[in-house]
Scaffold this active site. Sequence first.
Site, PDB file in Angstrom:
ATOM      1  CD  GLU A 283     -33.112 -31.302   2.515  1.00 58.71           C
ATOM      2  OE1 GLU A 283     -33.723 -30.349   1.874  1.00 58.71           O
ATOM      3  OE2 GLU A 283     -34.198 -32.312   3.272  1.00 58.71           O
ATOM      4  CD1 TRP A 286     -33.474 -34.570  -0.099  1.00 59.23           C
ATOM      5  CD2 TRP A 286     -34.317 -34.978  -1.913  1.00 59.23           C
ATOM      6  NE1 TRP A 286     -34.641 -35.522   0.027  1.00 59.23           N
ATOM      7  CE2 TRP A 286     -34.958 -35.690  -0.822  1.00 59.23           C
ATOM      8  CE3 TRP A 286     -34.552 -35.089  -3.802  1.00 59.23           C
ATOM      9  CZ2 TRP A 286     -36.099 -36.274  -1.843  1.00 59.23           C
ATOM     10  CZ3 TRP A 286     -35.642 -35.866  -3.532  1.00 59.23           C
ATOM     11  CH2 TRP A 286     -36.808 -36.717  -2.458  1.00 59.23           C
ATOM     12  CD1 TRP A 314     -50.899 -28.390 -17.182  1.00 58.08           C
ATOM     13  CD2 TRP A 314     -51.104 -27.760 -14.732  1.00 58.08           C
ATOM     14  NE1 TRP A 314     -50.234 -29.684 -15.843  1.00 58.08           N
ATOM     15  CE2 TRP A 314     -50.608 -28.644 -14.461  1.00 58.08           C
ATOM     16  CE3 TRP A 314     -52.205 -27.775 -12.770  1.00 58.08           C
ATOM     17  CZ2 TRP A 314     -49.993 -29.713 -13.214  1.00 58.08           C
ATOM     18  CZ3 TRP A 314     -51.770 -28.350 -12.560  1.00 58.08           C
ATOM     19  CH2 TRP A 314     -50.297 -28.765 -12.690  1.00 58.08           C
ATOM     20  CG  ASN A 352     -36.472 -26.344   0.906  1.00 61.25           C
ATOM     21  OD1 ASN A 352     -36.610 -26.510  -0.136  1.00 61.25           O
ATOM     22  ND2 ASN A 352     -37.232 -27.813   1.593  1.00 61.25           N
ATOM     23  CD1 TRP A 370     -46.493 -29.160 -13.857  1.00 69.60           C
ATOM     24  CD2 TRP A 370     -44.110 -28.394 -13.665  1.00 69.60           C
ATOM     25  NE1 TRP A 370     -45.349 -30.216 -14.857  1.00 69.60           N
ATOM     26  CE2 TRP A 370     -44.590 -29.641 -15.142  1.00 69.60           C
ATOM     27  CE3 TRP A 370     -42.632 -27.761 -13.872  1.00 69.60           C
ATOM     28  CZ2 TRP A 370     -43.091 -29.703 -15.475  1.00 69.60           C
ATOM     29  CZ3 TRP A 370     -41.539 -28.282 -14.544  1.00 69.60           C
ATOM     30  CH2 TRP A 370     -42.036 -28.872 -15.366  1.00 69.60           C
ATOM     31  CD1 TRP A 393     -40.359 -24.465  -9.234  1.00 66.58           C
ATOM     32  CD2 TRP A 393     -42.572 -24.446  -9.163  1.00 66.58           C
ATOM     33  NE1 TRP A 393     -41.060 -23.102  -8.816  1.00 66.58           N
ATOM     34  CE2 TRP A 393     -42.579 -23.307  -8.533  1.00 66.58           C
ATOM     35  CE3 TRP A 393     -44.152 -24.752  -9.746  1.00 66.58           C
ATOM     36  CZ2 TRP A 393     -43.292 -22.710  -8.285  1.00 66.58           C
ATOM     37  CZ3 TRP A 393     -44.816 -24.049  -9.240  1.00 66.58           C
ATOM     38  CH2 TRP A 393     -44.663 -23.089  -8.548  1.00 66.58           C
TER      39      TRP A 393
END
Length: 491
Positions: A283, A286, A314, A352, A370, A393
């Site tokens: 993590e 990341w 969208w 998370n 988004w 996102w």
Amino acid sequence: MLDSILVWFRRDLRDDDNAALAEALRRGRRVHCVFIFDRDILDALPSPADRRVDFIHRSVGELDAALLARGGGLIVAHGRAGDEIPRLGRQLGVDAVFANRDYEPSAKARDAQVAAALAAYGIGFESFKDQVIFDGAEVLTQAGRPYTVFTPYRNAWLKRLGGDDLAPADAAAGGAGKGALQAPPAALAGLPTLAALGFVPTGLDRLAIVPGMSGARALLDDFRGRLGRYHEQRDYPALRGVSYLSVHLRFGTVSIRQLVALAQAQVRQGGDAAAGAQVWLSELVWRDFYFMILDQFPHVVGHAFKREFERVEWESSARADADFSAWCAGRTGYPLVDAAMRQLAYSGYMHNRLRMVAASFLCKDLGIDWRRGEEFFAAQLNDFDLAANNGGWQWSASTGCDAQPWFRIFNPVTQSERFDPQGRFIRRYVPELQNVPDRHIHAPWCMSVAEQSACGVLIGRDYPPPLVDHAAARTRTLARYGVVKDADDKR
């Protein structure tokens, strides 16, 4: 050896293991320290009750006290950093300004402006790697390009990782301490009050949020004993399974080198704690990955990383606006999504796993862009970080690098059943469902009217019905993305 250096603190609010500070003490005889409450940032905030400004203010106060104990102190100014840093550099007569690197496009532009202004006065500007383990060209593919897929990036990152990369900055700089910290001139001393900055206290104590280095140390000490179970508990929001250090990483009250060193040591040691430490280390990688993406591909700010997904159409009707408002307020009718959004509103924090669930629901159940969700999270999250927020996102919306495949759509009910099986988290933040039995807590609209009455919650009166039917929304989403992919396949 430089005679005088000004260290500009930004998102690195600690006096230990700080690369810019360590280098300044190694290379300068006299070292001044400054923090700017930057009006370019603060004036754009919509509310005087901003938890992040409160957190920063208290963290700056603790940093000032730590520097004072070492014979120095912190100059604190309120103005535009682009104006204040050159002015202070000239006023103090420094040879150079040192700062730790920032990777956001606006920050990079600001630093370039500051460097140019300083150069006009004959003052140097140097930046240092501090908020990531690797940056720039340090981790590249064999073709010499930035990675765009996480797993090979992580493998290359881990292969490159050595002891020197994790050495505290003080040690890596060759032993800081040759230079002397300087107390602020009397005219520049003192921390302005929160009120003087135009903000108000936000109840951080009530939320058990402890700013500063002391808050980070307390959380890290607590997490050490739970690290071995991280891989088993991190996805369950009702459990204390994560570190809760994200806001401290965001503002640099803890060093990323310290956290990676802890994880790596646990992995090497083996035993029961190794599995949890390995997942936590991944993590942390990341985090570096998203910083690298932002740095190397700045078009992700406001645009899809995968440019073909700019063509996704969208929802943009009045109904979509109403759905977005309901999502923001935690009134979607899906209990886990609503609990997540209410947790965010109450505390400025969201687990998370729930960030992924809530984001997927907005994009793939409601069909809403988004970018609207990204902007809302940016305004609400205590730990808001452009790199991680944008990356998360775009992962959820399937528009980003190494993102969730566009045809994979989280089911908010099954996510709830899996990660909050007894509804403990839901009941904490959606109290109107307090008496709903476990078997119905994830989809309370499935109860009969008699069962609803027995629980004291009538759907449509006490709690909203679902905004959308998930199965129908899934079909619409597959069609929405499928149009884009079909067009690409035919090219």
